[in-house]
Scaffold this active site. Structure first.
Site, PDB file in Angstrom:
ATOM      1  N   ASP A 222       0.858  -1.181   0.000  1.00  0.00           N
ATOM      2  CA  ASP A 222       0.000   0.000   0.000  1.00  0.00           C
ATOM      3  C   ASP A 222       0.898   1.237   0.000  1.00  0.00           C
ATOM      4  O   ASP A 222       2.026   1.193   0.507  1.00  0.00           O
ATOM      5  CB  ASP A 222      -0.912   0.018   1.237  1.00  0.00           C
ATOM      6  CG  ASP A 222      -2.158   0.880   1.029  1.00  0.00           C
ATOM      7  OD1 ASP A 222      -3.234   0.300   0.812  1.00  0.00           O
ATOM      8  OD2 ASP A 222      -2.041   2.121   1.071  1.00  0.00           O
TER       9      ASP A 222
ATOM     10  N   TYR B  22     -11.411   7.108 -15.771  1.00  0.00           N
ATOM     11  CA  TYR B  22     -11.543   5.895 -14.967  1.00  0.00           C
ATOM     12  C   TYR B  22     -12.020   4.719 -15.819  1.00  0.00           C
ATOM     13  O   TYR B  22     -11.434   3.625 -15.790  1.00  0.00           O
ATOM     14  CB  TYR B  22     -12.522   6.149 -13.821  1.00  0.00           C
ATOM     15  CG  TYR B  22     -12.832   4.933 -12.987  1.00  0.00           C
ATOM     16  CD1 TYR B  22     -11.954   4.516 -12.000  1.00  0.00           C
ATOM     17  CD2 TYR B  22     -14.005   4.211 -13.185  1.00  0.00           C
ATOM     18  CE1 TYR B  22     -12.234   3.396 -11.231  1.00  0.00           C
ATOM     19  CE2 TYR B  22     -14.298   3.098 -12.426  1.00  0.00           C
ATOM     20  CZ  TYR B  22     -13.403   2.690 -11.449  1.00  0.00           C
ATOM     21  OH  TYR B  22     -13.698   1.567 -10.700  1.00  0.00           O
TER      22      TYR B  22
ATOM     23  N   LYS C 250     -10.331   0.987 -16.856  1.00  0.00           N
ATOM     24  CA  LYS C 250     -10.947  -0.280 -16.493  1.00  0.00           C
ATOM     25  C   LYS C 250     -11.129  -1.179 -17.720  1.00  0.00           C
ATOM     26  O   LYS C 250     -10.928  -2.396 -17.646  1.00  0.00           O
ATOM     27  CB  LYS C 250     -12.283  -0.029 -15.788  1.00  0.00           C
ATOM     28  CG  LYS C 250     -12.132   0.688 -14.447  1.00  0.00           C
ATOM     29  CD  LYS C 250     -11.417  -0.173 -13.443  1.00  0.00           C
ATOM     30  CE  LYS C 250     -10.346   0.520 -12.668  1.00  0.00           C
ATOM     31  NZ  LYS C 250      -9.692  -0.328 -11.660  1.00  0.00           N
TER      32      LYS C 250
ATOM     33  N   THR D 181     -17.000   0.636  -0.227  1.00  0.00           N
ATOM     34  CA  THR D 181     -15.598   0.890   0.114  1.00  0.00           C
ATOM     35  C   THR D 181     -15.446   2.398   0.312  1.00  0.00           C
ATOM     36  O   THR D 181     -16.408   3.161   0.170  1.00  0.00           O
ATOM     37  CB  THR D 181     -14.634   0.437  -1.000  1.00  0.00           C
ATOM     38  OG1 THR D 181     -14.760   1.313  -2.129  1.00  0.00           O
ATOM     39  CG2 THR D 181     -14.915  -1.000  -1.437  1.00  0.00           C
TER      40      THR D 181
END
Length: 260
Positions: free
Chosen positions: A36, A156, A160, A191
């Site tokens: 991370d 975005y 994807k 999330t």
């Protein structure tokens, strides 16, 4: 213990789907390299894994940085000796705005993290995976692959779509080395990714649509959980999916079939 004696490298392991997957894989016997860009988030995920009796290593790296990603794998190899599973999960929504309002810098940031980050995550893992074979899972989305109604999310959605193509291309290239590559395409999942999303003037380009009974048919509008995605990733990483490569798996409660 579907992943006993396996080592998994997971990017974006400090939160959301990445964290849920790290915990689940550890519960199923894998040693986890929790990557991370926020070291404290990685450490917290690792602490939880260790509290549950698992093995894990916190690793700090920005997926868009080649040197950091190469070093991340060296750290995992140094700790666990091998890499069998890679979950290329790290990503951002970035800025959602009309195309004429989106700056080149905003576009590039999404491309760098979501697409270049996926490339680097897989690129530097391949030499390690070739030693014994393995599984790569890429976290894509329904957006850009089966759903094109997210107004302003052009950067975005392009990343994807490209991730799914990347999975198919690398699946064929790496098959001779017994490396499987697949993509998961989640829909609405609870999330914190939206906390960092910037919305700008999208109301002027949104196409009106109303779903009185909710836009997720399977759950009457309720979003899925990170663990539901993690379960699918676990399956693709396991021997139960040994003959599956180069495919995408939509995890959306039929949302993308309704909205399109």
């Amino acid at each position: 213990m579907q992943l006993q004696n396996k080592v998994a490298a997971i990017t974006g392991a400090g939160s959301g789907i990445g964290r849920a997957t790290a915990l689940l894989m550890a519960e199923n016997g894998a040693k986890v390299g929790a990557i991370d860009w926020k070291i404290e988030a990685a450490k917290q995920a690792v602490a939880e894994i260790r509290q549950r009796g698992g093995e894990a290593l916190p690793v700090v790296a920005d997926v868009s940085n080649p040197a950091q990603m190469e070093q991340a794998y060296q750290d995992i190899i140094g700790a666990f000796g091998r890499i069998d599973i890679v979950f290329a999960n790290a990503g951002i929504n970035g800025v959602w705005a009309p195309i004429e309002d989106l700056t080149l810098e905003e576009w590039n940031r999404v491309i760098d993290i979501n697409l270049t980050g996926t490339f680097l995550t897989v690129k530097y893992a391949v030499p390690h995976l070739k030693k014994q074979g393995g599984s790569v899972i890429i976290n894509s989305s329904i957006n850009g692959t089966r759903n094109f109604s997210k107004s302003g999310a052009t950067a975005y959605c392009c990343t994807k779509a490209a991730q799914v193509t990347f999975a198919k291309m690398t699946a064929l290239e790496l098959a001779k080395h017994h490396i499987r590559v697949n993509a998961v395409c989640p829909g609405a999942i609870i999330t914190n990714i939206h906390n960092d999303t910037q919305y700008r003037n999208i109301e002027v380009i949104q196409e009106p649509a109303v779903y009185p009974k909710g836009d997720i048919p399977l759950t009457h509008g309720y979003a899925g959980s990170s663990n539901e995605v993690a379960q699918a990733v676990l399956f693709l990483a396991s021997e139960a999916a040994n003959f599956i490569s180069g495919t995408e798996l939509w995890i959306d409660g039929a949302q993308s079939l309704l909205k399109g």
